[in-house]
Design an enzyme around this catalytic site. Structure first.
Site, mmCIF file in Angstrom:
data_model
loop_
_atom_site.group_PDB
_atom_site.id
_atom_site.type_symbol
_atom_site.label_atom_id
_atom_site.label_comp_id
_atom_site.label_asym_id
_atom_site.label_seq_id
_atom_site.Cartn_x
_atom_site.Cartn_y
_atom_site.Cartn_z
ATOM 1 N N LYS A 118 -6.884 -0.289 -7.936
ATOM 2 C CA LYS A 118 -5.817 0.621 -7.538
ATOM 3 C C LYS A 118 -6.366 2.048 -7.497
ATOM 4 O O LYS A 118 -7.160 2.441 -8.347
ATOM 5 C CB LYS A 118 -4.646 0.526 -8.522
ATOM 6 C CG LYS A 118 -4.026 -0.860 -8.527
ATOM 7 C CD LYS A 118 -3.408 -1.196 -7.178
ATOM 8 C CE LYS A 118 -3.251 -2.708 -7.040
ATOM 9 N NZ LYS A 118 -2.713 -3.108 -5.738
ATOM 10 N N GLY A 125 2.318 2.172 -3.111
ATOM 11 C CA GLY A 125 2.439 2.529 -4.520
ATOM 12 C C GLY A 125 3.373 1.602 -5.277
ATOM 13 O O GLY A 125 3.860 1.946 -6.358
ATOM 14 N N THR A 126 3.629 0.406 -4.722
ATOM 15 C CA THR A 126 4.578 -0.496 -5.384
ATOM 16 C C THR A 126 4.017 -1.046 -6.692
ATOM 17 O O THR A 126 4.781 -1.354 -7.601
ATOM 18 C CB THR A 126 4.954 -1.669 -4.460
ATOM 19 O OG1 THR A 126 3.767 -2.334 -4.036
ATOM 20 C CG2 THR A 126 5.739 -1.193 -3.258
ATOM 21 N N THR A 127 2.703 -1.171 -6.798
ATOM 22 C CA THR A 127 2.131 -1.667 -8.059
ATOM 23 C C THR A 127 2.331 -0.633 -9.161
ATOM 24 O O THR A 127 2.688 -0.977 -10.294
ATOM 25 C CB THR A 127 0.636 -1.988 -7.883
ATOM 26 O OG1 THR A 127 0.504 -2.923 -6.807
ATOM 27 C CG2 THR A 127 0.063 -2.597 -9.144
ATOM 28 N N LYS A 163 -11.135 5.146 -4.013
ATOM 29 C CA LYS A 163 -11.543 6.379 -3.343
ATOM 30 C C LYS A 163 -12.255 6.016 -2.043
ATOM 31 O O LYS A 163 -13.107 5.133 -2.023
ATOM 32 C CB LYS A 163 -12.479 7.162 -4.265
ATOM 33 C CG LYS A 163 -11.783 7.613 -5.543
ATOM 34 C CD LYS A 163 -12.126 9.066 -5.862
ATOM 35 C CE LYS A 163 -11.123 9.698 -6.800
ATOM 36 N NZ LYS A 163 -11.007 9.009 -8.101
ATOM 37 N N LYS A 187 0.797 -1.225 0.000
ATOM 38 C CA LYS A 187 0.000 0.000 0.000
ATOM 39 C C LYS A 187 0.829 1.274 0.000
ATOM 40 O O LYS A 187 0.446 2.289 0.583
ATOM 41 C CB LYS A 187 -0.972 0.032 1.203
ATOM 42 C CG LYS A 187 -1.816 -1.213 1.404
ATOM 43 C CD LYS A 187 -2.431 -1.723 0.142
ATOM 44 C CE LYS A 187 -3.511 -0.804 -0.421
ATOM 45 N NZ LYS A 187 -4.040 -1.347 -1.714
ATOM 46 N N SER A 241 -4.786 2.908 4.374
ATOM 47 C CA SER A 241 -4.962 2.320 3.048
ATOM 48 C C SER A 241 -5.095 0.790 3.162
ATOM 49 O O SER A 241 -5.885 0.165 2.453
ATOM 50 C CB SER A 241 -3.771 2.708 2.175
ATOM 51 O OG SER A 241 -3.856 2.087 0.925
#
Ligand SMILES: *[C@@H]1O[C@H](CO)[C@@H](O)[C@H](O)[C@H]1NC(C)=O
Ligand SMILES: *[C@@H]1O[C@H](CO)[C@@H](O)[C@H](O)[C@H]1NC(C)=O
Ligand SMILES: *[C@@H]1O[C@H](CO)[C@@H](O)[C@H](O)[C@H]1NC(C)=O
Ligand SMILES: *[C@@H]1O[C@H](CO)[C@@H](O)[C@H](O)[C@H]1NC(C)=O
Ligand SMILES: *[C@@H]1O[C@H](CO)[C@@H](O)[C@H](O)[C@H]1NC(C)=O
Ligand SMILES: *[C@@H]1O[C@H](CO)[C@@H](O)[C@H](O)[C@H]1NC(C)=O
Ligand SMILES: [Zn+2]
Length: 848
Positions: free
Chosen positions: A797, A580-582, A800, A578, A676
Site C-alpha cells: 500500500k 484508498g478503500t484499504t 512509490k 485504488k 494507480s
C-alpha cells in the site's frame, strides 16, 4: 384486408416526415419498485420490447389488471398516468422507438388528446408500426350513444348483453379458439358496443342485447342482431392498428383476447408459443390422516382419469411424492388403497418426499438428514418404486428457499436430485412473480397453486363455495395460470384424490375448458426434461437473487433456528479499487463499535460476494464471514469489496439481501485512479502493464491486443463514476449513499472519519485525531500505537512510483471530462459536497 392495410401503411409512411424528438420530460415516473419485488426488475436491456401503459392512476383497478397480465407474461412495461392536456412522455430515443405497444386504460384519454400530442403519437405509431389497445369503460357521465371523436365508429353504452361469441374471422385470434358460444347473460349492465360500416373494423367478440327495448336508442347505422363489444381496427382508416374493448378485463374472455391482442399488435414479439406443459404432483402419498386417504376405488378412479387425460394431454402422468414411514397407517380399506397404488407403481411417476415428513431445515447435521432420506430410499427399493426421476419436493418448501445448503447436499448424495420446485422464490405472493433458479446443480422450478390443499376435500365445502372452484377453472385463476405460464407444476395431495376426488375433478375440468376455448397444446414432461425446457425458455432466471430470509415471515419460519439473519453487514464499502478503500477499511476497523468481516484466505480483507462467482455459494457462505452477534461486543458489521462499485450485478444483488444497508464509495481523481491501477498491475507482473507505457495503455485503439484492452478497461471504466453511482441509486435511496472524498481521506482522515461516523449514526463517536498519526517516512496517516509510534499498512500500500506524464494527464482529463460533469450534476442533485479534486479538475479542464 391485410395486404390492403399493409399498402396503406406504406403509403402513410411515405407521406410522413420523420418524427421529431420530444424534449418534454415525462410527467410521471413509475413508482420505485418495492424492495421485496426486486427480482422482477424491469427493463434493463433496451432491446427488449417494452409496452407503454397509460393508466388512470396508480391505484386504478383496470390499470392494475393490465399490469398484472404483463407481469405474469414477463413482458417489460412502463406505466404512465394518462396525461391530461399537453404532457406526453418521450417516445423515441436516438432515433429508435422506445415502445412496441401502447395501452390506454381509458381510451377516451387517447381520443381526447390535444391535437399536437395526438399527432405526435399517431405519427409515432405509424412510423414504428406500433398498435394501440384501449378500453372503454362506461361510467355514469358517459353518453349513451356517440361517435368516437375522429373515427368512423359509433359507441352505445350502458347495455346488458347475452350470448357471447367469438368472430372466427378476427385476425388477432391466436390462442383464442372461436367455436364456442357462451350462452346466457354477461355480467353487468355497463357494456359498450361498437358500430361502424367502415371496412377497417372487424368485430372480435359479439353478443346480443339482453332485451329488445335496449335497441331503441341505437340510432342509425346497420342494426344487426349481433353487436361487437371488442373490435379490431385493421389500420385501413389511418394506418394504425388498434383493438378496442367495450368493457374492462373483469370478464375472463377479455383477458384471453387481450393476450391475443398483445401478440397480434406486436407481431408476436410479445407472445408465448401455444405449447403448455403441466405437471401434477400428488404429494403426501401415505401421509394423509386416517379417514381421508385413498381407497381401492379412488386408485381405480385415479388410473382411469389418467388414461382419459392422456387422450387430451400427451404423456399425462400423475407424479406421486411418498413418505414411506406412513405406509399402511390408514383404515383397512385405505391400507388396501396403499397396496393398490404400489401394485400400479409402474403407471405413475414417483418422487421422494421426506421419510417421516420432517422439514429439512430442522436438521443441521447433513449426515443425519441424509440418513432420513436413506430410510425412504430403502422403502422405495423394497417396494419396487422407481428411484431415478431426479426430482424431489421438501415438506412445506423447507430448505429449498431460503436455501438450506444441507438439504441440497443430502438430496444430491442420497438421491441424485437434479430438479425440485417451490412456491417460495422469491415469495409466495404475488404468484405472478414466482421464478426459478439453479443452485448447487439443482434446478428449482416455480410451483403454481391450484387451490387444492390437504384440507380441501369436499366439493360442497370448498372455501367460498364450490362455485369458487369452478370460477377458478372456468377462466379464473387456475385457467390464467395455464394461459400465462408455459410450464406449470401444480401441487396436490393424497387427500384430494380420496373423498370427493377434487384433484380429478379439477384437472379434468381444467383440461376440457382449455381445449374448448383455446388452441393451447397441453402436454406433460418428466421433471428433468421439464426443467431443461424451463431454463431454455427463461435462461435469465438461472442465477438466483438471494434475499434476507427474515424479511418474509414464511421464509423465516423455514429458516434454521441454528442460523441467524444477523450475521450480515450494516454497511458496505464498495470501492472502486485504488481509491484508498484499504486504508478506510483499516481506519473503520479501529472503531470500537464497528466490526469488520473475517479475512478471506483468498481475497484477504475482501469477500467479493456480490460481484462474482462467490455469489453462487449462497448466503450461508457469506454469513460465515461475519461473527455471531452474540460473540462480539458490537453487531455494527461491515465489509469492503472494492470491485462492487463498477460490477453490473452488484447493486441489485446487494439490495436484495441488504436493502437497508448504507453504502460508502471513495472517489479520487479518476485519472489518478487509472494510473494507480496501472502501477498496481505492474507490481503484480501483468505483462500488458510491464510491456506498455501508461500512455500506450490509455490511448490504445480498438484494434490493440486483447490483454492491453482488458487493462485499459480496468484503468478507465471504474472512473465513469456517475454511471456506476446511478446504478447503485436504482437500488438504494440517496440517503443510504455516502461519497467519501479520497483525497481528503488521505490528507485529513480524522475529518473524513467524523463525517462517516455521522452518516452511519454510530455511537460512541470515536476520536480519530487521537487514534491516527502521520508517518513521515510512509507519507501516510497510520494507526497510533503505544508510545505514539505509527503502525501502517503493508508494503503493497502506498507504493512509490514516478509522476504521471503531462501528456497522459491531459489525455485523461479530456477522457473523463464528461464523466466528471455528470458526477458534478449527480452530487448537486443529491446535495452531497463536491470533492476538492472534482472542483479542481472541472476548473482546470474548462480552461483548456
Ligand atoms: C357509412 O355510413 C355513413 C353515415 O351513416 C354514410 O355517410 C356512408 O356513406 C356509409 N359508408 C359506406 C361505405 O357505407
Ligand atoms: C410420450 O409417450 C410416448 C408413448 O408412450 C413416447 O413414445 C414418447 O417418447 C413420450 N414423449 C416424451 C416427451 O416423453
Ligand atoms: C453429525 O451426526 C453424526 C451422527 O450423529 C455425528 O457422528 C457427526 O459427528 C455429526 N457431525 C457434525 C458435523 O456434527
Ligand atoms: C463464537 O464463539 C464460539 C465460542 O466462543 C466459537 O466457538 C465460535 O467459533 C464463534 N463463532 C463465530 C462465528 O464467531
Ligand atoms: C512482454 O515482453 C516480453 C519480453 O520483454 C515478452 O517475452 C512477452 O511475450 C511480452 N508479453 C506480451 C503480452 O506482449
Ligand atoms: C480528540 O482528541 C484530540 C487530541 O487528543 C483533542 O484535541 C480533541 O478535542 C478530541 N476531540 C473530541 C471531539 O473529543
Ligand atoms: Zn407434504
Amino acid at each position: 384486408y391485410p395486404l390492403l392495410s399493409l399498402l396503406l401503411i406504406v403509403l402513410f409512411l411515405l407521406s410522413c416526415s420523420p418524427l421529431p424528438l420530444l424534449l418534454r420530460a415525462p410527467l410521471f415516473l413509475p413508482p420505485r419498485q418495492s424492495r421485496l419485488h426486486q427480482v422482477k426488475t424491469v427493463d434493463n436491456s433496451r432491446t427488449e420490447p417494452v409496452v407503454l401503459v397509460f393508466v388512470e392512476s396508480i391505484y386504478s383497478q383496470l390499470g392494475q389488471e393490465i399490469v398484472a397480465i404483463l407481469e405474469s407474461s414477463r413482458f417489460h412495461y412502463r406505466t404512465e398516468i394518462a396525461p391530461g392536456k399537453g404532457d406526453m412522455p418521450t417516445l423515441t430515443e436516438r432515433n429508435r422507438g422506445r415502445y412496441t405497444l401502447i395501452i390506454y386504460e381509458n381510451v377516451l384519454k387517447y381520443v381526447n388528446l390535444d391535437a399536437w400530442n395526438r399527432d405526435l403519437l399517431d405519427k409515432y405509431c405509424a412510423e414504428y408500426g406500433v398498435g394501440v389497445i384501449g378500453f372503454f369503460k362506461a361510467n355514469e357521465n358517459s353518453l349513451l350513444s356517440a361517435q368516437l371523436k375522429g373515427f368512423p365508429l359509433f359507441l352505445h353504452s350502458h347495455l346488458g348483453l347475452r350470448d357471447y361469441r367469438i368472430n372466427p374471422n378476427a385476425p388477432l385470434l391466436y390462442i383464442t379458439r372461436p367455436n364456442q358460444v357462451e350462452q346466457g347473460p354477461l355480467p353487468g349492465d355497463d357494456w359498450t358496443i361498437f358500430q361502424s360500416n367502415h371496412s377497417t373494423y372487424e368485430p372480435v367478440l359479439l353478443a346480443s342485447t339482453k332485451s329488445s327495448e335496449a335497441l331503441a336508442h341505437l340510432g342509425s347505422g346497420p342494426l344487426r342482431a349481433l353487436h361487437a363489444t371488442v373490435i379490431q381496427d385493421l389500420g385501413l382508416h389511418d394506418g394504425i392498428q388498434r383493438v378496442l374493448f367495450g368493457n374492462n378485463l373483469n370478464y375472463w374472455l377479455h383477458k384471453l383476447v387481450f393476450v391475443d391482442a398483445i401478440a397480434y399488435l406486436t407481431g408476436k414479439r410479445l407472445c408465448l408459443s401455444l405449447e403448455r406443459h403441466i405437471l401434477v404432483d400428488v404429494d403426501d402419498i401415505f401421509v394423509g390422516k386416517e379417514g381421508t386417504r385413498m381407497k381401492v376405488s379412488d386408485v381405480e378412479a385415479l388410473l382411469s382419469t389418467q388414461n382419459k387425460l392422456r387422450a387430451l394431454v400427451p404423456n399425462f402422468t400423475f407424479n406421486l411424492g411418498f413418505s414411506g414411514k406412513f405406509y399402511h397407517t390408514g383404515t383397512d380399506e385405505e391400507d388396501r388403497g396403499d397396496d393398490m397404488l404400489l401394485q400400479h407403481r409402474k403407471d405413475f411417476w414417483w418422487f421422494p418426499h421426506m421419510w417421516s415428513h420432517m422439514q429439512p431445515h430442522l436438521f443441521h447435521n447433513v449426515s443425519v438428514l441424509a440418513e432420513q432420506m436413506r430410510l425412504n430410499k430403502l422403502f422405495a427399493q423394497e417396494h419396487g418404486i422407481p428411484t431415478d426421476m431426479g426430482y424431489a419436493v421438501a415438506p412445506h418448501h423447507s430448505g429449498v428457499y431460503p436455501v438450506h445448503s444441507q438439504l441440497y447436499e443430502a438430496w444430491k448424495s442420497v438421491w441424485g436430485i437434479k430438479v425440485t420446485s417451490t412456491e417460495e422464490y422469491p415469495h409466495l405472493r404475488p404468484a405472478r412473480y414466482r421464478r426459478g433458479f439453479i443452485h448447487s446443480g439443482i434446478q428449482v422450478l416455480p410451483r403454481q397453486t391450484c387451490g387444492l390443499f390437504t384440507h380441501t376435500i369436499f366439493y360442497n365445502e370448498y372455501p367460498g363455495g364450490s362455485k369458487e372452484l369452478d370460477k377458478s377453472i372456468r377462466g379464473g385463476e387456475l385457467f390464467l395460470t395455464v394461459l400465462l405460464n408455459p410450464i406449470s407444476i401444480f401441487m396436490t395431495h393424497l387427500s384430494n384424490y380420496g373423498n370427493d376426488r377434487l384433484g380429478l375433478y379439477t384437472f379434468e375440468s381444467l383440461v376440457k375448458f382449455v381445449q374448448c376455448w383455446t388452441n393451447l397444446k397441453l402436454q406433460t414432461l418428466p421433471p428433468i426434461q421439464l426443467a431443461e425446457k424451463y431454463f431454455q425458455i427463461f435462461p435469465e432466471e438461472r442465477d438466483p437473487l438471494w434475499q434476507n430470509p427474515c424479511h418474509d415471515k414464511r421464509h423465516k419460519d423455514i429458516w434454521s433456528k441454528e442460523k441467524t439473519c444477523d450475521r450480515l453487514p450494516k454497511f458496505l464499502v464498495i470501492g472502486p479499487q485504488k481509491t484508498g478503500t484499504t486504508a478506510l477499511h483499516s481506519f473503520l476497523s479501529l472503531h470500537p463499535a464497528i466490526t469488520s468481516s473475517f479475512p478471506s484466505p483468498i481475497t484477504f480483507e475482501e469477500i467479493q460476494f456480490f460481484s462474482g462467482p462467490n455469489y453462487d455459494n449462497g448466503i450461508d457462505w457469506y454469513m460465515d464471514f461475519f461473527p455471531f452477534p452474540s460473540n462480539v461486543s458490537t453487531d455494527f458489521m461491515f465489509e469492503k469489496s472494492a470491485n462492487y462499485f463498477d460490477t453490473e450485478v452488484a447493486p441489485k444483488r446487494a439490495a436484495a439481501l441488504l436493502p437497508r444497508a448504507k453504502i460508502l464509495a471513495v472517489l479520487i481523481n479518476p485519472s489518478d485512479r487509472a494510473y494507480s491501477w496501472y502501477q498496481h498491475q505492474r507490481a503484480h507482473q501483468d505483462p500488458a502493464a510491464l510491456n506498455n507505457s501508461f500512455h500506450a495503455v490509455v490511448t490504445a485503439g480498438p484494434s490493440a491486443p486483447r490483454d492491453l484492452l482488458t487493462l485499459q478497461r480496468r484503468c478507465l471504466k471504474p472512473g465513469a463514476y456517475a454511471t456506476h453511482l446511478e446504478r447503485w441509486l436504482q437500488h438504494y435511496q440517496p440517503s443510504q449513499l455516502h461519497i467519501v472524498d479520497g483525497a481528503l481521506l488521505r490528507s485529513n482522515p480524522a475529518l473524513v472519519m467524523d463525517g462517516i461516523q455521522r452518516f452511519l449514526g454510530i455511537t460512541p463517536i470515536f476520536n480519530y485525531t487521537q487514534a491516527l498519526t502521520y508517518d513521515d517516512s510512509k507519507g501516510f496517516w497510520c494507526q497510533r500505537v503505544e508510545g505514539g509510534r505509527a503502525k501502517c499498512l503493508g508494503k503493497s500500500k502506498g507504493r512509490k512510483y514516478p509522476e504521471m506524464s503531462p501528456e497522459s494527464r491531459a489525455f485523461l482529463a479530456e477522457h473523463f471530462r464528461e464523466h466528471n460533469m455528470e458526477l458534478l450534476r449527480l452530487l448537486n442533485r443529491l446535495g452531497q459536497p463536491l470533492p476538492s479534486w472534482l472542483r479542481h479538475e472541472l476548473q482546470s479542464t474548462s480552461w483548456s
